[in-house]
Design a protein around this motif. Structure first.
Motif, mmCIF file in Angstrom:
data_model
loop_
_atom_site.group_PDB
_atom_site.id
_atom_site.type_symbol
_atom_site.label_atom_id
_atom_site.label_comp_id
_atom_site.label_asym_id
_atom_site.label_seq_id
_atom_site.Cartn_x
_atom_site.Cartn_y
_atom_site.Cartn_z
ATOM 1 N N GLN A 33 43.068 36.700 38.457
ATOM 2 C CA GLN A 33 42.599 38.011 38.899
ATOM 3 C C GLN A 33 41.289 37.905 39.671
ATOM 4 N N TRP A 72 44.036 31.067 30.770
ATOM 5 C CA TRP A 72 42.897 31.414 31.616
ATOM 6 C C TRP A 72 43.308 31.422 33.089
ATOM 7 N N GLY A 113 41.295 42.437 34.247
ATOM 8 C CA GLY A 113 40.412 41.425 33.687
ATOM 9 C C GLY A 113 41.115 40.335 32.903
ATOM 10 N N GLY A 114 42.443 40.333 32.887
ATOM 11 C CA GLY A 114 43.154 39.348 32.083
ATOM 12 C C GLY A 114 42.936 39.547 30.595
ATOM 13 N N THR A 115 42.695 40.797 30.188
ATOM 14 C CA THR A 115 42.437 41.110 28.787
ATOM 15 C C THR A 115 43.721 41.490 28.059
ATOM 16 N N SER A 154 36.421 33.485 23.525
ATOM 17 C CA SER A 154 36.741 34.844 23.967
ATOM 18 C C SER A 154 35.758 35.867 23.410
ATOM 19 N N PRO A 170 42.468 35.697 33.667
ATOM 20 C CA PRO A 170 41.170 35.996 34.284
ATOM 21 C C PRO A 170 40.922 35.259 35.594
ATOM 22 N N HIS A 171 41.278 33.981 35.651
ATOM 23 C CA HIS A 171 41.009 33.219 36.877
ATOM 24 C C HIS A 171 41.841 33.742 38.033
ATOM 25 N N GLN A 215 39.157 39.559 25.417
ATOM 26 C CA GLN A 215 39.105 38.715 26.600
ATOM 27 C C GLN A 215 40.140 37.595 26.483
ATOM 28 N N ASN A 216 40.606 37.123 27.646
ATOM 29 C CA ASN A 216 41.492 35.952 27.706
ATOM 30 C C ASN A 216 42.785 36.171 26.928
#
Length: 254
Positions: free
Chosen positions: A197, A190, A6-8, A35, A194-195, A91-92
Motif C-alpha cells: 500500500q 508485510w 494501511g494493511g491493518t 505490530s 503495508p509495504h 497493524q500488519n
C-alpha cells in the motif's frame, strides 16, 4: 484486490468478564513484537494496564476513547463494567495470527518453548462433535491461559514498579527467542499489506505531481463480512474478525 487501509486488520472484541487472581476481570496480558495496536471503545468501561518504556500506567476506557500502543508494550485489558466492548485495529494484518504475540507467563514457561506452546493452545471446534462441549472446552482453556499470563504479569508489574522499565528486558529477550523462527515467514504479510500500500501511494503521489491520475479510473468500493458461527476465544476476549481476504467489490447499477 486492495487491502484494508494501511494493511491493518479490524476485529470486534468483547472483553472477558472472568475475574483474575487479583480480583480484576479482563484479558490475558501480552505484547506484540512487530505490530502496533489501537482500540476504539464502543461500550462499557474499564482500564488498559500497560508496562512500557514509561513504566506502569493505567489508562481509563470509556465509550469514544481512542488509544494505541507500539510493539513491546505489555497490555492488559480490565473489564470494569462487565460489558467492555472494543473495535480493535491491528497493524500488519496476518502477523498476530502468525505468532506476533507473546503472553506474560512466568519466566520458567517463557524459557521453555514446548511449555509455552502447551499453555497457549486452544482446542479447535473440529476436536469436538458437540458444539456446547467445544465452547466449554475452549473457554476453559482460554481462561487457564489468561490466569497463567496474569500470574506472570503481576510479578513483572511489581518489578517494573520497583526497578523501572529495565525490568522488562528479560521478557523482551524471551519474546524474541519465541518468535525468532516464525519471523522469517512474516515478510509476505508485510509485503502484501503495508509495504504494497505504501508503494502504491508513492506511485499515486508521483503521478499526481506529474499531472496524471490514471489510478483514479480504478476507483472501487469493497465490503467484507465477519466469519459465520460462534465468536472465537482470543487473548483478551471473544472475537469476530472481519475476513479481509474475502472482501468483494460492490457492483454499481447498470
Amino acid at each position: 484486490m486492495p487491502g484494508f487501509p494501511g494493511g491493518t486488520a479490524v476485529s470486534h472484541l468483547l472483553v472477558y468478564a472472568w475475574p483474575a487472581a487479583d480480583g480484576r476481570a479482563g484479558g490475558s496480558p501480552h505484547l506484540h513484537t512487530a505490530s502496533a495496536e489501537g482500540y476504539v471503545v464502543v461500550r462499557g468501561e474499564g482500564e488498559l494496564e500497560t508496562l512500557s518504556g514509561a513504566g506502569y500506567a493505567r489508562t481509563p476506557l470509556a465509550p469514544g476513547r481512542l488509544l494505541w500502543f507500539t510493539p513491546g508494550t505489555v497490555h492488559r485489558l480490565v473489564n470494569g463494567s462487565g460489558d467492555l466492548e472494543l473495535l480493535v485495529v491491528m497493524q500488519n494484518a496476518g502477523l498476530p495470527e502468525s505468532g506476533d504475540a507473546v503472553l506474560t507467563y512466568p519466566p520458567e514457561v517463557l524459557a521453555d518453548p514446548d511449555a509455552y506452546a502447551r499453555a497457549t493452545e486452544i482446542p479447535a471446534w473440529s476436536d469436538f462433535a458437540d458444539a456446547d462441549a467445544a465452547q466449554a472446552a475452549m473457554s476453559r482453556a482460554a481462561r487457564e491461559r489468561r490466569d497463567l499470563a496474569v500470574e506472570g504479569y503481576l510479578r513483572l508489574r511489581e518489578r517494573v514498579r520497583a526497578e523501572g522499565p529495565g525490568a522488562l528486558t528479560g521478557l523482551h529477550e524471551a519474546a524474541v527467542r519465541l518468535v525468532r523462527d516464525k519471523a522469517a515467514g512474516w515478510h509476505h504479510h508485510w509485503e502484501r499489506g503495508p509495504h504494497a500500500q505504501a508503494e502504491a501511494t508513492r506511485g499515486h503521489v508521483a503521478d499526481l505531481a506529474a499531472g496524471t491520475g490514471g489510478h483514479l479510473r480504478d476507483a472501487a468500493v469493497y465490503t467484507a463480512d465477519s466469519p459465520p458461527g460462534p465468536r472465537r476465544n482470543g487473548m483478551c476476549g471473544t472475537l469476530r474478525v472481519w475476513d479481509l481476504d474475502g472482501a468483494r467489490p460492490v457492483e454499481g447499477e447498470r
